[in-house]
Design an enzyme around this catalytic site. Structure first.
Site, PDB file in Angstrom:
ATOM      1  N   ARG A  61      29.879 -47.474-112.792  1.00  0.00           N
ATOM      2  CA  ARG A  61      30.919 -48.421-112.384  1.00  0.00           C
ATOM      3  C   ARG A  61      31.087 -48.496-110.872  1.00  0.00           C
ATOM      4  NH1 ARG A  61      32.196 -46.059-117.081  1.00  0.00           N
ATOM      5  NH2 ARG A  61      33.366 -44.421-116.047  1.00  0.00           N
ATOM      6  N   GLU A  98      34.823 -33.151-115.836  1.00  0.00           N
ATOM      7  CA  GLU A  98      35.904 -32.627-116.655  1.00  0.00           C
ATOM      8  C   GLU A  98      35.508 -32.363-118.105  1.00  0.00           C
ATOM      9  OE1 GLU A  98      36.691 -37.118-116.242  1.00  0.00           O
ATOM     10  OE2 GLU A  98      35.847 -35.509-115.047  1.00  0.00           O
TER      11      GLU A  98
END
Length: 174
Positions: A61, A98
């Protein structure tokens, strides 16, 4: 800079890509012509005076805003990609995120020593991806003038991993 409520256009998707993760989907913002235009105008105004030679977009992105900004700033665009996606000699670095780990790569000839570079991605979470990209650009000798993110998840403290760099996020979540 305009005042536009970009956050209201972000779709929150629970349990994606795995249980316990809240995914901030920017496609709902991207499809809004006024929001996309205003955001790119705001970012262009922010970075125009900084004499940026290359905009580094992080897969995938980061390619969206990175490409738009590069064109508007009169700069080159450099993709930072996942392993095996770039055809020429690359530097590669492993990093943690994460919910797992990965690697990123950049062509060895993508940035010249001393070139002024802006790193762009959609999300700053734990900072692993951005830190890995910083390390790649530093290997090439680029001068990092800033890092820009559409969304920052402040609770994950990714900004701490980027200490010493100018970090800008348009949308801040606690």
């Amino acid at each position: 800079m305009t005042t536009f409520n970009y956050q209201s256009l972000i779709r929150e998707v629970p349990d994606f890509p795995k249980p316990g993760i809240l995914f901030y989907d920017i496609t709902t913002l991207l499809k809004d012509p006024a929001a996309l235009r205003n955001l790119t105008e705001d970012l262009t105004a922010r970075y125009q005076p900084r004499r940026i030679a290359k905009v580094i977009g992080i897969e995938s992105r980061g390619f969206i805003f990175g490409g738009i900004l590069a064109a508007r700033l009169g700069a080159g665009f450099v993709p930072v990609r996942k392993p095996g996606k770039l055809p020429a000699d690359c530097y590669e670095v492993k990093y943690s995120l994460e919910y797992g780990s990965n690697s990123l790569a950049i062509h060895r000839d993508a940035v010249q020593i001393g070139e002024r570079v802006l790193i762009v991605d959609d999300l700053l979470a734990t900072g692993g991806t951005a830190e890995a990209t910083v390390n790649l650009v530093r290997q090439l000798g680029g001068e990092i003038v800033g890092l820009d993110f559409l969304v920052e998840l402040k609770s994950l403290k990714g900004r701490e991993r980027l200490a010493g760099y100018d970090v800008h996020s348009t949308i801040l979540y606690p």
